[in-house]
Design a protein around this motif. Structure first.
Motif, PDB file in Angstrom:
ATOM      1  N   ARG A  19      45.004  56.535  41.055  1.00 47.82           N
ATOM      2  CA  ARG A  19      44.403  56.131  42.329  1.00 47.82           C
ATOM      3  C   ARG A  19      43.101  56.899  42.578  1.00 47.82           C
ATOM      4  O   ARG A  19      42.095  56.304  43.007  1.00 47.82           O
ATOM      5  CB  ARG A  19      45.389  56.391  43.473  1.00 47.82           C
ATOM      6  N   ARG A  22      40.325  55.523  40.457  1.00 51.82           N
ATOM      7  CA  ARG A  22      39.854  54.222  40.945  1.00 51.82           C
ATOM      8  C   ARG A  22      38.939  54.405  42.154  1.00 51.82           C
ATOM      9  O   ARG A  22      37.854  53.803  42.213  1.00 51.82           O
ATOM     10  CB  ARG A  22      41.038  53.323  41.314  1.00 51.82           C
ATOM     11  N   SER A  28      37.795  48.357  43.635  1.00 54.82           N
ATOM     12  CA  SER A  28      38.788  47.875  44.579  1.00 54.82           C
ATOM     13  C   SER A  28      40.100  47.563  43.866  1.00 54.82           C
ATOM     14  O   SER A  28      40.143  47.433  42.633  1.00 54.82           O
ATOM     15  CB  SER A  28      38.298  46.614  45.285  1.00 54.82           C
ATOM     16  N   LEU A  29      41.164  47.429  44.647  1.00 59.47           N
ATOM     17  CA  LEU A  29      42.452  47.015  44.073  1.00 59.47           C
ATOM     18  C   LEU A  29      42.318  45.660  43.392  1.00 59.47           C
ATOM     19  O   LEU A  29      42.893  45.441  42.318  1.00 59.47           O
ATOM     20  CB  LEU A  29      43.519  46.944  45.173  1.00 59.47           C
ATOM     21  N   GLN A  30      41.547  44.769  44.021  1.00 62.45           N
ATOM     22  CA  GLN A  30      41.364  43.435  43.451  1.00 62.45           C
ATOM     23  C   GLN A  30      40.667  43.508  42.095  1.00 62.45           C
ATOM     24  O   GLN A  30      41.078  42.856  41.125  1.00 62.45           O
ATOM     25  CB  GLN A  30      40.549  42.568  44.407  1.00 62.45           C
ATOM     26  N   ALA A  32      40.538  46.066  40.040  1.00 59.32           N
ATOM     27  CA  ALA A  32      41.437  46.693  39.062  1.00 59.32           C
ATOM     28  C   ALA A  32      42.473  45.690  38.588  1.00 59.32           C
ATOM     29  O   ALA A  32      42.826  45.650  37.401  1.00 59.32           O
ATOM     30  CB  ALA A  32      42.122  47.908  39.690  1.00 59.32           C
ATOM     31  N   ALA A  33      42.958  44.847  39.507  1.00 59.01           N
ATOM     32  CA  ALA A  33      43.943  43.835  39.141  1.00 59.01           C
ATOM     33  C   ALA A  33      43.347  42.809  38.186  1.00 59.01           C
ATOM     34  O   ALA A  33      44.015  42.353  37.251  1.00 59.01           O
ATOM     35  CB  ALA A  33      44.476  43.147  40.399  1.00 59.01           C
ATOM     36  N   HIS A  39      48.274  40.902  39.695  1.00 60.40           N
ATOM     37  CA  HIS A  39      48.088  40.829  41.135  1.00 60.40           C
ATOM     38  C   HIS A  39      47.733  42.215  41.659  1.00 60.40           C
ATOM     39  O   HIS A  39      48.190  43.226  41.107  1.00 60.40           O
ATOM     40  CB  HIS A  39      49.383  40.324  41.789  1.00 60.40           C
ATOM     41  N   PRO A  40      46.939  42.314  42.733  1.00 62.83           N
ATOM     42  CA  PRO A  40      46.635  43.634  43.310  1.00 62.83           C
ATOM     43  C   PRO A  40      47.877  44.441  43.660  1.00 62.83           C
ATOM     44  O   PRO A  40      47.852  45.678  43.607  1.00 62.83           O
ATOM     45  CB  PRO A  40      45.821  43.282  44.562  1.00 62.83           C
ATOM     46  N   THR A  42      50.417  44.786  41.918  1.00 64.96           N
ATOM     47  CA  THR A  42      50.831  45.512  40.710  1.00 64.96           C
ATOM     48  C   THR A  42      50.108  46.851  40.627  1.00 64.96           C
ATOM     49  O   THR A  42      50.717  47.883  40.322  1.00 64.96           O
ATOM     50  CB  THR A  42      50.535  44.678  39.455  1.00 64.96           C
ATOM     51  N   VAL A  43      48.806  46.835  40.905  1.00 61.63           N
ATOM     52  CA  VAL A  43      48.038  48.078  40.879  1.00 61.63           C
ATOM     53  C   VAL A  43      48.549  49.023  41.965  1.00 61.63           C
ATOM     54  O   VAL A  43      48.695  50.229  41.746  1.00 61.63           O
ATOM     55  CB  VAL A  43      46.543  47.802  41.079  1.00 61.63           C
ATOM     56  N   ARG A  44      48.832  48.467  43.134  1.00 61.97           N
ATOM     57  CA  ARG A  44      49.332  49.290  44.223  1.00 61.97           C
ATOM     58  C   ARG A  44      50.669  49.943  43.845  1.00 61.97           C
ATOM     59  O   ARG A  44      50.899  51.122  44.121  1.00 61.97           O
ATOM     60  CB  ARG A  44      49.504  48.445  45.481  1.00 61.97           C
TER      61      ARG A  44
END
Length: 284
Positions: A19, A22, A28-30, A32-33, A39-40, A42-44
Motif C-alpha cells: 500500500r 502504491r 490509484s486502486l483502479q 493497480a487493478a 477488480h480494485p 482485489t488490490v484492497r
C-alpha cells in the motif's frame, strides 16, 4: 497459499508495504487493478492482508509502482514466510474470527496492556480459573473448552518466551468475585502475587475504596503494540453482547491509551500489597 487463520504480522507488514509503495507512486486502486487484470477490491484485499500474497501478483504490482530492486527484493523473499499459517492455526476450530485477528497481532506484540472491570484479565488466568469461568458462563462445550484452555496456555507461554511485556490493571473486585471454589481463587491469587518476581509482567490492583478513575465503566480492553513501523497500535474492546471491536484508528487508540495511562497513574504503584493482606503484585 496460507490456510486462513488470520494474517500473521509478517503478512500484515508486506501488505502494508505494498500500500505504501502504491501511494508513494501516486497509483490509484483502479490503476493497480488494471495492471493485475482484476477488480480494485482485489488490490484492497491484498493491502489489508485479507487474502494470501500471490508471488505473480506482488511482482506485477511492484513493477507497476516502479519499486527499486533493493526495495522489492525483501518483499519477494518474505512472501514464503508471510503465507505460512500462524502458530495458532491448529486451534482455529476453537476460535472466533476476531480472536484469530487479535492473536495474529498479539503473537508479535512487544507490549500488551490489558484491563478487565470485574475479572482477572485473560492473560493472567490460571487454567483452573479459566475453566471454572467457562463452566459458569456455559461458554463452550467440554471439548471446545479444553481446546480453548490449551490455546490460552500457549498464548501465555509464547508471550513469556518472547519476553513480551504484559501490563495488567484490574479492580480488587476481581479478587472478590468467586470463580470456582476457594482453591481455584487461592491459586489465582498466588499467580498474581508471584508476578512481582517475573521480569516482564506488571500487575496493578485498584482497591475497592478507591475513587473512580479513567477506566471506570470501560469494558475489557487490550492495547497491543507491535515493533513494526508499518503496523500501528491496536485497541481491542470487548463490548456487551459478545461484540468485539478491533480499533486501529490512531486517534481512538490514543484515547484509550491515555485512559489506561491515567488509571495506572491513579492506581497503587506496582509492587504494592494485594488488597486484603495478600502478597505483592507487579514489578517493583
Amino acid at each position: 497459499m496460507r490456510p486462513r487463520s488470520g494474517p500473521t504480522v509478517e503478512h500484515r507488514v508486506l501488505a502494508a508495504r505494498l500500500r505504501i509503495f502504491r501511494e508513494r507512486a501516486g497509483v490509484s486502486l483502479q490503476a493497480a487493478a488494471v495492471a493485475l487484470g482484476a477488480h480494485p477490491a482485489t488490490v484492497r484485499r491484498i493491502e489489508r492482508a485479507e487474502t494470501g500474497l500471490d508471488a505473480h501478483q506482488v511482482r506485477v504490482l511492484l513493477e507497476r509502482y516502479a519499486v527499486s530492486a533493493a526495495e522489492a527484493e525483501p518483499v519477494m523473499t518474505g512472501l514464503t514466510a508471510a503465507n505460512l499459517p500462524g502458530w495458532w492455526h491448529r486451534w482455529r476450530d476453537a476460535m472466533e474470527p476476531w480472536q484469530q485477528e487479535v492473536i495474529g497481532i498479539e503473537s508479535s506484540a512487544s507490549l500488551v496492556r490489558t484491563w478487565h472491570p470485574a475479572l482477572v484479565p485473560e492473560l493472567l488466568r490460571t487454567p483452573a480459573y479459566e475453566a471454572a469461568l467457562c463452566r459458569s458462563l456455559e461458554a463452550d462445550t467440554p471439548p471446545k473448552r479444553d481446546r480453548h484452555l490449551e490455546l490460552l496456555g500457549e498464548r501465555q507461554r509464547r508471550l513469556e518466551e518472547r519476553g513480551a511485556a504484559v501490563w495488567a490493571l484490574l479492580p480488587a473486585a476481581a479478587l472478590h468475585t468467586r470463580v470456582g471454589g476457594p482453591a481455584v481463587m487461592a491459586e489465582q491469587r498466588a499467580v498474581l502475587e508471584e508476578a512481582a518476581h517475573r521480569p516482564h509482567l506488571t500487575v496493578q490492583v485498584v482497591p475497592l475504596d478507591f475513587p473512580p478513575h479513567p477506566m471506570t465503566g470501560v469494558p475489557p480492553l487490550h492495547l497491543l503494540r507491535v515493533p513494526a513501523p508499518e503496523i500501528g497500535d491496536r485497541a481491542v474492546l470487548e463490548t456487551p453482547g459478545a461484540r468485539v471491536d478491533i480499533i486501529d484508528e490512531p486517534a481512538a487508540v490514543m484515547d484509550f491509551r491515555m485512559r489506561m495511562d491515567g488509571a495506572c497513574a491513579a492506581a497503587p504503584h506496582p509492587g504494592s500489597p494485594l488488597p486484603d493482606g495478600g502478597g505483592s503484585a507487579g514489578n517493583p
